[in-house]
Design a protein around this motif. Structure first.
Motif, mmCIF file in Angstrom:
data_model
loop_
_atom_site.group_PDB
_atom_site.id
_atom_site.type_symbol
_atom_site.label_atom_id
_atom_site.label_comp_id
_atom_site.label_asym_id
_atom_site.label_seq_id
_atom_site.Cartn_x
_atom_site.Cartn_y
_atom_site.Cartn_z
ATOM 1 N N LEU A 32 28.691 -26.541 73.359
ATOM 2 C CA LEU A 32 27.627 -25.575 73.597
ATOM 3 C C LEU A 32 26.302 -26.268 73.312
ATOM 4 O O LEU A 32 26.113 -26.841 72.229
ATOM 5 C CB LEU A 32 27.780 -24.349 72.704
ATOM 6 N N THR A 33 25.387 -26.209 74.276
ATOM 7 C CA THR A 33 24.093 -26.864 74.152
ATOM 8 C C THR A 33 22.989 -25.843 74.387
ATOM 9 O O THR A 33 22.985 -25.150 75.420
ATOM 10 C CB THR A 33 23.964 -28.013 75.163
ATOM 11 N N LEU A 150 27.122 -19.352 65.978
ATOM 12 C CA LEU A 150 26.673 -20.707 66.214
ATOM 13 C C LEU A 150 25.166 -20.738 66.455
ATOM 14 O O LEU A 150 24.593 -19.806 67.031
ATOM 15 C CB LEU A 150 27.399 -21.311 67.414
ATOM 16 N N PHE A 151 24.532 -21.794 65.996
ATOM 17 C CA PHE A 151 23.102 -22.082 66.111
ATOM 18 C C PHE A 151 22.250 -21.306 65.108
ATOM 19 O O PHE A 151 21.058 -21.578 64.996
ATOM 20 C CB PHE A 151 22.576 -21.830 67.530
ATOM 21 N N VAL A 175 26.714 -28.216 69.676
ATOM 22 C CA VAL A 175 27.866 -28.131 68.789
ATOM 23 C C VAL A 175 29.119 -28.110 69.654
ATOM 24 O O VAL A 175 29.098 -27.565 70.760
ATOM 25 C CB VAL A 175 27.784 -26.884 67.877
ATOM 26 N N GLU A 176 30.198 -28.717 69.163
ATOM 27 C CA GLU A 176 31.413 -28.828 69.971
ATOM 28 C C GLU A 176 32.624 -28.340 69.193
ATOM 29 O O GLU A 176 32.815 -28.704 68.022
ATOM 30 C CB GLU A 176 31.623 -30.275 70.408
ATOM 31 N N LEU A 177 33.430 -27.511 69.850
ATOM 32 C CA LEU A 177 34.679 -26.989 69.287
ATOM 33 C C LEU A 177 35.851 -27.639 70.004
ATOM 34 O O LEU A 177 35.975 -27.527 71.224
ATOM 35 C CB LEU A 177 34.760 -25.468 69.465
ATOM 36 N N GLN A 202 16.415 -13.110 75.162
ATOM 37 C CA GLN A 202 17.655 -13.612 75.753
ATOM 38 C C GLN A 202 17.579 -15.132 75.831
ATOM 39 O O GLN A 202 16.714 -15.681 76.496
ATOM 40 C CB GLN A 202 17.872 -13.004 77.139
ATOM 41 N N LYS A 203 18.485 -15.797 75.133
ATOM 42 C CA LYS A 203 18.472 -17.261 75.029
ATOM 43 C C LYS A 203 19.719 -17.829 75.700
ATOM 44 O O LYS A 203 20.840 -17.426 75.410
ATOM 45 C CB LYS A 203 18.438 -17.682 73.555
ATOM 46 N N ARG A 204 19.510 -18.831 76.583
ATOM 47 C CA ARG A 204 20.600 -19.408 77.352
ATOM 48 C C ARG A 204 21.241 -20.594 76.623
ATOM 49 O O ARG A 204 20.577 -21.309 75.874
ATOM 50 C CB ARG A 204 20.083 -19.881 78.710
ATOM 51 N N VAL A 205 22.534 -20.781 76.914
ATOM 52 C CA VAL A 205 23.297 -21.891 76.337
ATOM 53 C C VAL A 205 24.147 -22.508 77.445
ATOM 54 O O VAL A 205 24.774 -21.787 78.236
ATOM 55 C CB VAL A 205 24.197 -21.412 75.187
#
Length: 240
Positions: A32-33, A150-151, A175-177, A202-205
């Motif tokens: 997820l970025t 997350l974040f 972050v990576e799962l 609203q925040k994009r990932v």
């Protein structure tokens, strides 16, 4: 992790105030970025092969002696198996304590709004988003669990007071799962319930699914705590 064995399988964007789900197969990972500054992504995890087994944050925190999530941390199920490992993190602190918003909280904080009036910008909440996504798999309110955020960063004082820390994850943070089991991953990108921002945002990932190498004996998560070595052993036995 041996990055030479990685292969990108899929990429897409998770819009703000949205839900998403996918069965993350053992041997794959989800990165997820942050596209926008300081998003929040609530996460639920369940064993895709047995949906009665799901994320247990109290056990995850207690076993690893932590109150925050970052690279090297394992996310345990209520059967003491590891659902996912955090294998990469540029943020350094993700919240396991703050929970998710509900309709009453969002209405009080941001005002009431609906799809008929504002279309995709309408005011949504994390709880209803999780319930909608769970219903796609025959699950409901009784299947809810504590979620990861997350974040987002929430500090806890020596007296137990919780404080949301703003500006924790600028755009580009990642972050990576890594799935240690076939894991049903449910995401919700509504704002953190403790976020003091008075504006509904609203925040994009960006989401990237990858094929990754299996964790070896020198894996950082396996060796983060002695308890994790036992968790990996129990998990690997499950697939024999």
């Amino acid at each position: 992790m041996n990055q030479t064995n990685e292969r990108i399988l899929w990429e897409e964007t998770l819009p703000g105030s949205s839900t998403w789900s996918h069965i993350l197969k053992r041997g794959t990972a989800l990165r997820l970025t942050a596209i926008d500054d300081n998003p929040n992504v609530g996460v639920l995890l369940l064993n895709a092969d047995n949906l009665s087994e799901r994320l247990c944050l109290p056990d995850s925190l207690k076993a690893q002696h932590i109150a925050r999530l970052t690279a090297g941390v394992a996310l345990y199920s209520d059967m003491a198996r590891i659902l996912c490992s955090i294998t990469h993190d540029t943020v350094g602190w993700h919240d396991p304590l703050g929970g998710c918003s509900d309709a009453a909280m969002v209405a009080k904080k941001y005002g009431r709004d609906d799809y008929q009036h504002s279309r995709n910008a309408w005011h949504q909440n994390g709880l209803d988003g999780f319930l909608i996504e769970l219903a796609k798999y025959g699950l409901g309110a009784r299947d809810l669990m504590m979620n990861v955020n997350l974040f987002s960063k929430v500090e806890v004082s020596e007296l137990g007071a919780m404080r949301f820390v703003q500006g924790n994850a600028p755009a580009g943070s990642a972050v990576e799962l890594r799935a240690e089991m076939n894991t049903l991953v449910i995401l919700n990108s509504c704002q953190h319930p403790m976020d003091p921002d008075p504006d509904y945002a609203q925040k994009r990932v960006a989401l990237t699914l990858k094929q990754v190498a299996a964790p070896g004996p020198d894996d950082p998560t396996r060796n983060f705590r002695p308890e994790n070595a036992r968790g990996f052993t129990i998990t690997e036995r499950y697939f024999l």
